[in-house]
Design an enzyme around this catalytic site. Structure first.
Site, PDB file in Angstrom:
ATOM      1  CB  SER A 165     -19.631  -7.806  -7.875  1.00  0.00           C
ATOM      2  OG  SER A 165     -19.043  -8.352  -9.053  1.00  0.00           O
ATOM      3  CG  ASP A 194     -23.760  -7.345  -4.864  1.00  0.00           C
ATOM      4  OD1 ASP A 194     -24.218  -7.077  -3.736  1.00  0.00           O
ATOM      5  OD2 ASP A 194     -23.537  -8.512  -5.261  1.00  0.00           O
ATOM      6  CG  HIS A 195     -20.882  -7.116  -1.546  1.00  0.00           C
ATOM      7  ND1 HIS A 195     -20.954  -7.250  -0.182  1.00  0.00           N
ATOM      8  CD2 HIS A 195     -21.690  -8.080  -2.057  1.00  0.00           C
ATOM      9  CE1 HIS A 195     -21.754  -8.252   0.124  1.00  0.00           C
ATOM     10  NE2 HIS A 195     -22.225  -8.774  -0.997  1.00  0.00           N
ATOM     11  CG  ASP A 211     -19.747  -5.149   2.550  1.00  0.00           C
ATOM     12  OD1 ASP A 211     -19.708  -4.941   3.786  1.00  0.00           O
ATOM     13  OD2 ASP A 211     -19.588  -6.273   2.044  1.00  0.00           O
ATOM     14  CG  HIS A 237     -25.997  -9.737   0.837  1.00  0.00           C
ATOM     15  ND1 HIS A 237     -25.126  -9.329  -0.126  1.00  0.00           N
ATOM     16  CD2 HIS A 237     -26.757  -8.657   1.140  1.00  0.00           C
ATOM     17  CE1 HIS A 237     -25.329  -8.043  -0.384  1.00  0.00           C
ATOM     18  NE2 HIS A 237     -26.315  -7.611   0.375  1.00  0.00           N
ATOM     19  CG  ASN A 279     -28.568  -9.467  -2.722  1.00  0.00           C
ATOM     20  OD1 ASN A 279     -29.674  -8.957  -2.753  1.00  0.00           O
ATOM     21  ND2 ASN A 279     -27.472  -8.786  -2.439  1.00  0.00           N
ATOM     22  CB  VAL A 280     -30.072 -15.202  -6.575  1.00  0.00           C
ATOM     23  CG1 VAL A 280     -29.669 -16.538  -7.167  1.00  0.00           C
ATOM     24  CG2 VAL A 280     -31.168 -15.394  -5.543  1.00  0.00           C
TER      25      VAL A 280
HETATM   26  P1  13P Z   1     -24.901 -16.020  -3.684  1.00  0.00           P
HETATM   27  O1  13P Z   1     -23.735 -16.084  -4.605  1.00  0.00           O
HETATM   28  O2  13P Z   1     -24.766 -16.956  -2.534  1.00  0.00           O
HETATM   29  O3  13P Z   1     -26.192 -16.183  -4.395  1.00  0.00           O
HETATM   30  O4  13P Z   1     -24.908 -14.559  -3.036  1.00  0.00           O
HETATM   31  C1  13P Z   1     -25.146 -13.465  -3.850  1.00  0.00           C
HETATM   32  C2  13P Z   1     -25.087 -12.197  -3.097  1.00  0.00           C
HETATM   33  O5  13P Z   1     -25.397 -12.135  -1.919  1.00  0.00           O
HETATM   34  C3  13P Z   1     -24.679 -10.990  -3.824  1.00  0.00           C
HETATM   35  O6  13P Z   1     -24.624  -9.872  -3.000  1.00  0.00           O
END
Ligand code: 13P
Length: 281
Positions: free
Chosen positions: A49, A84-85, A106, A207, A229-230
């Site tokens: 992120s 990410d995002h 995003d 997500h 995504n975790v």
């Molecule tokens: P969680 O924190 O719910 O696992 O989501 C992660 C995510 O979607 C990152 O883009």
């Protein structure tokens, strides 16, 4: 080997499998995830992120860190380094210029027209650099949100138009999941996933992969989710293990020992997630 997300995701889509995107926050997490997935011979996406990039010192620091870990640790499985995002074209460009192999733009909080416009710009720049792209439609709620009040499910027709006009490589439609801990009741729109899978040709991304049972994850994969995504679940698992370690070892003050005391729990977590399809019966 560092690669973009194209081949791994297309292959997983074809085989109705799944590729995990695990978020990284520091050197230790990157190392643990790389070593564990390599030992399991599984491709992986390291999601970073903007907050984590800022924490680690910048786009180039993260890129150099991951590239050199892959090299020094002799990681042979395919690894994709993914923003990410990404909140703007500029952020995606910085990640691409630094050597990320995949970016998410995003612009899901903007209007559809604006989202398409910004995404197209990112896709164009990314394609020139052999970088794969992901975008979001609808709105996946955040950690602070109540599950029912903040999810704006993606609209099927808008998804088709979005994919056609932006030429994005993968799409994260809001399907009822949220980032972080669930506060309300969960309703995942499996029909929407299935309809999109049947009528589009690009990988679909979930997500908010934390807090979901393995049965729900399996159902989502069987309907057409290819990338999950975790982040929060792994943070939780790591934090619990480290808390226990500190409690049981009050005299230890070496940060390497403290941070790495979460490794076994993370390894077990990664293994369980990756094996969910194999352990179905
Ligand atoms: P969680 O924190 O719910 O696992 O989501 C992660 C995510 O979607 C990152 O883009």
């Amino acid at each position: 080997m560092l690669v973009n997300g194209k081949k791994m995701l297309e292959e997983a889509r074809r085989k109705k499998g799944v590729i995990y995107h695990f978020n990284i926050n520091n050197l230790e997490w990157a190392r643990i995830i790389l070593e564990k997935t390599n030992a399991m011979h599984k491709p992986v996406i390291l999601g970073v992120s903007e907050g984590a990039i800022n924490y680690m010192g910048g786009y180039r620091v993260v890129s150099a860190l991951v590239r050199n870990l892959i090299d020094e640790l002799h990681i042979e499985n395919d690894v994709c380094l993914h923003l990410d995002h990404g909140s703007s074209y500029e952020s995606c460009k910085m990640a691409i210029d630094a050597g990320f192999t995949s970016v998410m733009i995003d612009a899901s909080k903007k209007s559809l027209e604006e989202n398409i416009k910004e995404t197209k710009k990112v896709v164009l720049y990314a394609k020139e650099h052999n970088v794969t792209t992901e975008a979001e439609l609808g709105h996946v709620g955040g950690i602070e949100d109540d599950v029912n009040s903040t999810i704006l499910l993606a609209d099927y027709d808008e998804c088709l138009r979005f994919i056609r006009e932006t030429e994005i490589d993968s799409l994260a439609p809001a399907i009822g999941t949220v980032h972080g801990i669930y506060k309300g009741e969960l309703h995942i729109d499996f029909d929407l996933i299935q309809k999109l899978r049947d009528n589009t040709s690009i990988p679909l991304v979930m997500h908010g992969g934390s807090g979901l049972s393995h049965d729900i994850l399996r159902q989502a994969i069987s309907c057409g989710i290819t990338k999950i995504n975790v982040n929060s679940d792994m943070q939780y698992v790591w934090a619990e293990a480290v808390r226990d370690f500190i409690k049981n070892n009050p005299s230890v003050y070496d940060p390497r020992k403290i941070i790495m005391s979460g490794r076994d729990a993370m390894n077990q977590f990664i293994e369980e997630k990756i094996n969910i399809l194999d352990n179905e019966k």
